[in-house]
Design a protein around this motif. Sequence first.
Motif: not given
Length: 560
Positions: A159-171, A55-57
Amino acid sequence: MSTGWLQVAVTLLIIILLVKPMGSYLVKVFGGQRTWLDRIFGVPERLLYKAMGVREDETMGWKKYLSAVLLSNMVMLILMFLVLRLQKWLPLNPDGIDNMPAAQAFNTAVSFMTNTNWQSYTGENALSYLSQMLAVTFPMFTSAATGFAVAIAFIRGLVGRKNELGNFYVDMVRAITRVFLPLSVLVALFLVFQGVPQTLAGAVRAATLDGGEQTITRGLVASLESIKHLGTNGGGWFGTNAAHPFETPTALANLVHIVCMMLLPTALVYAFGIMANNKKQGWALFAVMSALFLVMLTTVFVSEYRGVPALEAAGIQGNMEGKEVRLGISESALFTAVTTAATTGSVNNMHESLTPLGGMVPMAQMMLNNVFGGKGVGLLNGLLYVILAVFICGLMVGRTPEFLGKKIEAKEIKLASIALLIHPLIILAPTALAFLSPDAMASISNGGMHGISEVLYAFASGAANNGSAFAGLNANTDFYNIGIGVVMLLGRYVSMIALLAIAGSLATKRIVPITTGTLRTNTPMFAGVLVVVIVVIGALTFFPALALGPIAEHLAMSVG
């Protein structure tokens, strides 16, 4: 020498002019903003995500992000190993090349999966076209994209405020489709225009002027050369690498190779400043890396122009040994500094033939491993040193260290220390072990100080995921294939694990308000402190080893 300095200055000016536009574009790509390539790759990307079940999001915490990195890399590593071991029976093998031995196949698969591209083989004689595509060119895209993705995830954690680093597969997919693939196509077409081969046809036989017969190897050289330099991969289609006239046929092609190696590592540092909403911070880090690079470049440049005293006494100026006449000393010196600053590993001259101090420069840059670096590596290691410098400064003034408004505490320092200390450990320990093994010693072509440099360079290259070779060392033995393979794995993934853990820890911390007592890390003073920290730690760690090799050799050369 003045003409050489002018060539170097023009090349560096081109690179500097590309930093801001390329850095701004990277921010758009990894920030999910629209780019002109959306029309081309938007639909295929969505179909690929659907086929992968991604899921891209969806965003990932650091543990899930790390798991995705390790799992995907492991699967690709196994597939590459199998291709190399079975290439004799697979298609696209017009020259009938045999399967690669197990230890060498392990080394090669690890090498290209870790963005190292160390080669203990000669490409035109050891790999089929299918292996060149699936076990070499393909991982050049994925390994570069993996490094980029981890760097971007680390910045998000800072720079973030949550343990959310993005999506590796999307990156990773966006890094390939929006950055590496389009740039590689453009560069490959230009290289074909310059005379670099791009064909699936096999080798041809030609009659020489003296009536003999010569075998001329061809292949998909232009496409490999483009991603090899853009992805700071290194390696080469031919055994002589970028010194081969089919890889670097003209001085203009050489210029493009150099610009490609520095393009994305320099731009990523500027992109960091934008993503951190602190451009001064990005420029401060850029200034530190630039200062270290210029010192290294000046050292190798001046050393090669000064040459060897014994030859100078005989009327021979400069050191042209191991260099291409069509490129000369200046372009060879610049290429040497760039390929190890950007941890690419491509070479257009033989590093073993450099003067002792000239040969120490690529070694030192790989040992520091933070002078711009490869895809994300230089930035990540630079930020590790920033965290360490902030901690040291905090101890001196009696304050809790902070970076980008977040407190640096014991957990982050421990993880940073692991990432920084593993690097010298996997260089110095295997080097010492090699000198205790008779079989490993038999691979050294030169005795004494130069032989020490040969082995030290090999493990430094593997640990820094650089891949360039000092030459003179027969690394195609089980000891070096397995030993350097293990070093490459540890050099790549131990630091990645520690860095993503730091990112996950920092991501959940609240922003601390700036006060009059806050140590500002975007000032010239802090940049100076950072340079001192990097140089002191590097010297304390590696100077004894360098003193036994290139430094001792330089002193011996000076006294004849």
